[in-house]
Design a protein around this motif. Structure first.
Motif, mmCIF file in Angstrom:
data_model
loop_
_atom_site.group_PDB
_atom_site.id
_atom_site.type_symbol
_atom_site.label_atom_id
_atom_site.label_comp_id
_atom_site.label_asym_id
_atom_site.label_seq_id
_atom_site.Cartn_x
_atom_site.Cartn_y
_atom_site.Cartn_z
ATOM 1 N N TRP A 4 0.728 -1.260 -0.072
ATOM 2 C CA TRP A 4 -0.001 -0.146 -0.035
ATOM 3 C C TRP A 4 0.739 1.128 0.156
ATOM 4 O O TRP A 4 1.942 1.201 0.769
ATOM 5 N N VAL A 5 0.352 2.114 -0.682
ATOM 6 C CA VAL A 5 0.996 3.587 -0.957
ATOM 7 C C VAL A 5 0.034 4.745 -0.486
ATOM 8 O O VAL A 5 -1.112 4.508 -0.942
ATOM 9 N N TRP A 6 0.364 5.894 -0.020
ATOM 10 C CA TRP A 6 -0.422 6.885 -0.078
ATOM 11 C C TRP A 6 -0.808 7.476 -1.195
ATOM 12 O O TRP A 6 0.009 7.554 -1.944
ATOM 13 N N ARG A 7 -2.198 7.681 -1.355
ATOM 14 C CA ARG A 7 -2.641 8.302 -2.698
ATOM 15 C C ARG A 7 -2.573 9.694 -2.614
ATOM 16 O O ARG A 7 -2.516 10.397 -1.608
ATOM 17 N N GLN A 14 -5.976 8.715 2.256
ATOM 18 C CA GLN A 14 -6.096 7.247 2.087
ATOM 19 C C GLN A 14 -4.962 6.539 1.387
ATOM 20 O O GLN A 14 -4.152 7.351 0.614
ATOM 21 N N LEU A 15 -4.687 5.346 1.385
ATOM 22 C CA LEU A 15 -3.935 4.529 0.661
ATOM 23 C C LEU A 15 -4.582 3.786 -0.574
ATOM 24 O O LEU A 15 -5.814 3.509 -0.689
ATOM 25 N N GLN A 16 -3.600 3.451 -1.480
ATOM 26 C CA GLN A 16 -4.010 2.700 -2.660
ATOM 27 C C GLN A 16 -2.990 1.558 -2.848
ATOM 28 O O GLN A 16 -1.799 1.592 -2.688
ATOM 29 N N ASP A 17 -3.578 0.573 -3.398
ATOM 30 C CA ASP A 17 -2.487 -0.597 -3.588
ATOM 31 C C ASP A 17 -1.702 -0.077 -4.708
ATOM 32 O O ASP A 17 -1.704 0.684 -5.820
ATOM 33 N N LYS A 18 -0.412 -0.581 -4.395
ATOM 34 C CA LYS A 18 0.767 -0.335 -5.292
ATOM 35 C C LYS A 18 0.629 -1.019 -6.720
ATOM 36 O O LYS A 18 0.862 -0.221 -7.561
ATOM 37 N N LYS A 19 0.325 -2.088 -6.789
ATOM 38 C CA LYS A 19 0.141 -2.704 -8.009
ATOM 39 C C LYS A 19 -0.761 -2.370 -9.071
ATOM 40 O O LYS A 19 -0.237 -1.964 -10.157
ATOM 41 N N LEU A 23 -7.358 -0.396 -5.681
ATOM 42 C CA LEU A 23 -8.004 -0.770 -4.324
ATOM 43 C C LEU A 23 -7.681 0.635 -3.442
ATOM 44 O O LEU A 23 -6.598 1.160 -3.508
ATOM 45 N N MET A 24 -8.552 0.896 -2.536
ATOM 46 C CA MET A 24 -8.519 1.795 -1.398
ATOM 47 C C MET A 24 -8.504 1.455 -0.143
ATOM 48 O O MET A 24 -9.244 0.582 0.219
ATOM 49 N N MET A 25 -7.692 2.047 0.581
ATOM 50 C CA MET A 25 -7.901 1.863 2.299
ATOM 51 C C MET A 25 -7.647 2.933 3.193
ATOM 52 O O MET A 25 -6.812 3.661 2.786
ATOM 53 N N LEU A 26 -8.397 3.163 3.838
ATOM 54 C CA LEU A 26 -8.367 4.246 4.867
ATOM 55 C C LEU A 26 -7.433 4.054 5.865
ATOM 56 O O LEU A 26 -6.902 3.004 6.318
ATOM 57 N N PRO A 27 -6.723 5.205 6.532
ATOM 58 C CA PRO A 27 -5.738 5.170 7.564
ATOM 59 C C PRO A 27 -6.147 4.102 8.664
ATOM 60 O O PRO A 27 -5.336 3.320 9.017
ATOM 61 N N ALA A 28 -7.179 4.291 9.217
ATOM 62 C CA ALA A 28 -7.666 3.290 10.227
ATOM 63 C C ALA A 28 -7.801 1.805 9.848
ATOM 64 O O ALA A 28 -7.304 0.971 10.649
#
Length: 69
Positions: A4-7, A14-19, A23-28
């Protein structure tokens, strides 16, 4: 395991998948999979949805009993 990398954008953090960046992921959410004590629960609940709903039901019921809407 996903990397995961910061968007980079002007919205909330939020983060997004590097590949793929799709895909998105919240910091929590990210904290849950990075912290060893939380990650064990993430894995348990991912493997057993009924366990998640049973535990959630108990915790939410307790909140309602205490007057938390």
């Amino acid at each position: 395991e996903e990397k995961w990398v910061w968007r980079k954008w002007n919205g909330p953090k939020q983060l997004q998948d590097k590949k793929t960046g799709t895909l998105m992921m919240l910091p929590a959410d990210y904290a849950l999979v990075q912290d060893k004590s939380f990650k064990q629960w993430v894995k348990k609940y991912a493997a057993d949805e009924s366990l998640f709903f049973a535990d959630f039901s108990k915790a939410f019921g307790k909140l309602l009993e205490l007057g938390v809407p």
